[in-house]
Design a protein around this motif. Structure first.
Motif, PDB file in Angstrom:
ATOM      1  N   SER A 126      41.799  28.043  31.173  1.00 21.53           N
ATOM      2  CA  SER A 126      41.314  28.587  32.440  1.00 21.53           C
ATOM      3  C   SER A 126      42.425  29.234  33.256  1.00 21.53           C
ATOM      4  O   SER A 126      42.202  30.242  33.927  1.00 21.53           O
ATOM      5  CB  SER A 126      40.592  27.524  33.253  1.00 21.53           C
ATOM      6  N   ASP A 127      43.661  28.705  33.186  1.00 18.76           N
ATOM      7  CA  ASP A 127      44.731  29.279  34.008  1.00 18.76           C
ATOM      8  C   ASP A 127      45.167  30.668  33.554  1.00 18.76           C
ATOM      9  O   ASP A 127      45.842  31.385  34.293  1.00 18.76           O
ATOM     10  CB  ASP A 127      45.923  28.332  34.103  1.00 18.76           C
ATOM     11  N   GLU A 128      44.752  31.095  32.373  1.00 22.08           N
ATOM     12  CA  GLU A 128      45.058  32.456  31.930  1.00 22.08           C
ATOM     13  C   GLU A 128      44.272  33.486  32.737  1.00 22.08           C
ATOM     14  O   GLU A 128      44.643  34.659  32.774  1.00 22.08           O
ATOM     15  CB  GLU A 128      44.733  32.637  30.447  1.00 22.08           C
ATOM     16  N   PHE A 129      43.202  33.068  33.360  1.00 20.23           N
ATOM     17  CA  PHE A 129      42.313  33.968  34.087  1.00 20.23           C
ATOM     18  C   PHE A 129      42.431  33.869  35.601  1.00 20.23           C
ATOM     19  O   PHE A 129      41.805  34.627  36.315  1.00 20.23           O
ATOM     20  CB  PHE A 129      40.862  33.710  33.677  1.00 20.23           C
ATOM     21  N   THR A 130      43.215  32.910  36.115  1.00 19.19           N
ATOM     22  CA  THR A 130      43.296  32.729  37.561  1.00 19.19           C
ATOM     23  C   THR A 130      44.108  33.845  38.213  1.00 19.19           C
ATOM     24  O   THR A 130      44.890  34.537  37.576  1.00 19.19           O
ATOM     25  CB  THR A 130      43.917  31.367  37.923  1.00 19.19           C
ATOM     26  N   THR A 165      37.489  49.018  45.020  1.00 14.03           N
ATOM     27  CA  THR A 165      36.640  48.199  45.873  1.00 14.03           C
ATOM     28  C   THR A 165      35.501  47.632  45.030  1.00 14.03           C
ATOM     29  O   THR A 165      34.967  48.317  44.166  1.00 14.03           O
ATOM     30  CB  THR A 165      36.065  49.058  47.019  1.00 14.03           C
ATOM     31  N   ASN A 166      35.144  46.394  45.261  1.00  8.64           N
ATOM     32  CA  ASN A 166      34.094  45.700  44.499  1.00  8.64           C
ATOM     33  C   ASN A 166      34.420  45.600  43.012  1.00  8.64           C
ATOM     34  O   ASN A 166      33.529  45.642  42.165  1.00  8.64           O
ATOM     35  CB  ASN A 166      32.735  46.375  44.700  1.00  8.64           C
ATOM     36  N   SER A 167      35.697  45.453  42.692  1.00  8.76           N
ATOM     37  CA  SER A 167      36.139  45.303  41.304  1.00  8.76           C
ATOM     38  C   SER A 167      35.466  44.093  40.655  1.00  8.76           C
ATOM     39  O   SER A 167      35.282  43.054  41.292  1.00  8.76           O
ATOM     40  CB  SER A 167      37.655  45.100  41.279  1.00  8.76           C
ATOM     41  N   TYR A 168      35.145  44.226  39.396  1.00  6.06           N
ATOM     42  CA  TYR A 168      34.588  43.091  38.658  1.00  6.06           C
ATOM     43  C   TYR A 168      35.616  41.970  38.503  1.00  6.06           C
ATOM     44  O   TYR A 168      35.256  40.827  38.261  1.00  6.06           O
ATOM     45  CB  TYR A 168      34.015  43.543  37.322  1.00  6.06           C
ATOM     46  N   HIS A 169      36.887  42.285  38.665  1.00  5.55           N
ATOM     47  CA  HIS A 169      37.915  41.241  38.662  1.00  5.55           C
ATOM     48  C   HIS A 169      37.689  40.265  39.813  1.00  5.55           C
ATOM     49  O   HIS A 169      37.924  39.070  39.659  1.00  5.55           O
ATOM     50  CB  HIS A 169      39.316  41.860  38.798  1.00  5.55           C
ATOM     51  N   THR A 170      37.236  40.768  40.962  1.00  2.00           N
ATOM     52  CA  THR A 170      37.066  39.897  42.127  1.00  2.00           C
ATOM     53  C   THR A 170      35.859  38.975  41.993  1.00  2.00           C
ATOM     54  O   THR A 170      35.697  38.048  42.781  1.00  2.00           O
ATOM     55  CB  THR A 170      36.949  40.713  43.437  1.00  2.00           C
ATOM     56  N   THR A 209      46.385  39.870  30.999  1.00  2.00           N
ATOM     57  CA  THR A 209      47.367  40.275  32.007  1.00  2.00           C
ATOM     58  C   THR A 209      46.778  40.252  33.408  1.00  2.00           C
ATOM     59  O   THR A 209      47.518  40.177  34.384  1.00  2.00           O
ATOM     60  CB  THR A 209      47.943  41.666  31.713  1.00  2.00           C
ATOM     61  N   SER A 210      45.456  40.322  33.494  1.00  2.00           N
ATOM     62  CA  SER A 210      44.781  40.216  34.786  1.00  2.00           C
ATOM     63  C   SER A 210      43.365  39.730  34.547  1.00  2.00           C
ATOM     64  O   SER A 210      42.625  40.339  33.777  1.00  2.00           O
ATOM     65  CB  SER A 210      44.761  41.575  35.500  1.00  2.00           C
ATOM     66  N   GLY A 211      43.020  38.643  35.179  1.00  2.00           N
ATOM     67  CA  GLY A 211      41.658  38.109  35.096  1.00  2.00           C
ATOM     68  C   GLY A 211      41.047  38.162  36.479  1.00  2.00           C
ATOM     69  O   GLY A 211      40.884  39.236  37.054  1.00  2.00           O
ATOM     70  N   PHE A 212      40.759  36.994  37.041  1.00  2.00           N
ATOM     71  CA  PHE A 212      40.241  36.946  38.409  1.00  2.00           C
ATOM     72  C   PHE A 212      41.307  37.458  39.371  1.00  2.00           C
ATOM     73  O   PHE A 212      42.497  37.181  39.210  1.00  2.00           O
ATOM     74  CB  PHE A 212      39.852  35.510  38.792  1.00  2.00           C
ATOM     75  N   ARG A 213      40.869  38.210  40.380  1.00  2.00           N
ATOM     76  CA  ARG A 213      41.762  38.653  41.456  1.00  2.00           C
ATOM     77  C   ARG A 213      41.102  38.332  42.793  1.00  2.00           C
ATOM     78  O   ARG A 213      39.943  38.683  43.009  1.00  2.00           O
ATOM     79  CB  ARG A 213      41.984  40.168  41.426  1.00  2.00           C
ATOM     80  N   CYS A 214      41.854  37.682  43.693  1.00  2.00           N
ATOM     81  CA  CYS A 214      41.345  37.537  45.057  1.00  2.00           C
ATOM     82  C   CYS A 214      41.352  38.936  45.677  1.00  2.00           C
ATOM     83  O   CYS A 214      41.973  39.865  45.149  1.00  2.00           O
ATOM     84  CB  CYS A 214      42.206  36.564  45.858  1.00  2.00           C
ATOM     85  N   ASN A 215      40.665  39.095  46.787  1.00  2.00           N
ATOM     86  CA  ASN A 215      40.574  40.417  47.412  1.00  2.00           C
ATOM     87  C   ASN A 215      41.944  40.994  47.754  1.00  2.00           C
ATOM     88  O   ASN A 215      42.184  42.191  47.541  1.00  2.00           O
ATOM     89  CB  ASN A 215      39.685  40.363  48.656  1.00  2.00           C
ATOM     90  N   GLN A 236      34.504  38.633  36.487  1.00  2.00           N
ATOM     91  CA  GLN A 236      33.742  39.235  35.394  1.00  2.00           C
ATOM     92  C   GLN A 236      34.527  40.308  34.648  1.00  2.00           C
ATOM     93  O   GLN A 236      33.936  41.132  33.962  1.00  2.00           O
ATOM     94  CB  GLN A 236      32.452  39.843  35.942  1.00  2.00           C
ATOM     95  N   ALA A 237      35.863  40.293  34.777  1.00  2.00           N
ATOM     96  CA  ALA A 237      36.681  41.298  34.102  1.00  2.00           C
ATOM     97  C   ALA A 237      38.021  40.704  33.694  1.00  2.00           C
ATOM     98  O   ALA A 237      38.507  39.748  34.305  1.00  2.00           O
ATOM     99  CB  ALA A 237      36.907  42.495  35.006  1.00  2.00           C
ATOM    100  N   ALA A 238      38.602  41.307  32.663  1.00  2.00           N
ATOM    101  CA  ALA A 238      39.945  40.943  32.224  1.00  2.00           C
ATOM    102  C   ALA A 238      40.633  42.180  31.680  1.00  2.00           C
ATOM    103  O   ALA A 238      39.993  43.035  31.066  1.00  2.00           O
ATOM    104  CB  ALA A 238      39.892  39.861  31.149  1.00  2.00           C
ATOM    105  N   ASP A 239      41.931  42.268  31.935  1.00  2.00           N
ATOM    106  CA  ASP A 239      42.773  43.276  31.306  1.00  2.00           C
ATOM    107  C   ASP A 239      43.517  42.558  30.191  1.00  2.00           C
ATOM    108  O   ASP A 239      44.079  41.472  30.404  1.00  2.00           O
ATOM    109  CB  ASP A 239      43.746  43.878  32.316  1.00  2.00           C
ATOM    110  N   ILE A 240      43.511  43.161  29.006  1.00  2.00           N
ATOM    111  CA  ILE A 240      43.927  42.460  27.805  1.00  2.00           C
ATOM    112  C   ILE A 240      44.925  43.284  27.004  1.00  2.00           C
ATOM    113  O   ILE A 240      44.718  44.487  26.792  1.00  2.00           O
ATOM    114  CB  ILE A 240      42.709  42.183  26.901  1.00  2.00           C
ATOM    115  N   VAL A 241      45.981  42.629  26.528  1.00  2.00           N
ATOM    116  CA  VAL A 241      46.941  43.229  25.615  1.00  2.00           C
ATOM    117  C   VAL A 241      46.850  42.447  24.309  1.00  2.00           C
ATOM    118  O   VAL A 241      47.075  41.233  24.294  1.00  2.00           O
ATOM    119  CB  VAL A 241      48.379  43.149  26.175  1.00  2.00           C
TER     120      VAL A 241
END
Length: 117
Positions: free
Chosen positions: A7-11, A58-63, A42-48, A66-71
């Protein structure tokens, strides 16, 4: 959380908060198993605030978690994008290749495959 991800990979990278949609992680687990190489989030959940700081839309699925940036550890972002599209339920996800930056954005919503150079 799931077989290949914690879970911490997405926080959120700035505050450590947020939850990710279980469907997102389930799809990534299947893709990871099929590819046989690590997928680095590299990026999962993002606070505003973090979303603003990184220039997210604005209204990113990361917030919404529901989104992740993946390498992919093998570096093949095109293969990763194809695998995500083949595993995800039809018309429920978005895949964007950021070829110049070497990552794939994946979210669980409906739009077509695209590439940003």
């Amino acid at each position: 959380m799931h077989k290949y991800f914690k879970s911490d990979e997405f926080t959120c990278k700035c505050c450590g908060g947020g939850e990710v949609d279980p469907l997102l992680v389930s799809i990534l687990d299947v893709v990871r198993a099929r590819r046989g190489c690590a997928l680095i989030i590299t990026s999962g959940f993002r606070c505003n605030q973090h979303n603003i700081d990184v220039g997210g839309v604005t209204n990113s699925y990361h917030t919404n978690g529901q989104a992740a940036d993946i390498v992919p550890s093998d570096g093949d972002i095109y293969s990763l994008a194809g695998e995500l599209r083949s595993v995800a339920p039809a018309n429920t996800c978005g895949v964007i290749i950021y070829s110049a930056d070497g990552f794939v954005h994946f979210d669980i919503r409906s739009y077509e495959y695209s590439e940003i150079r």
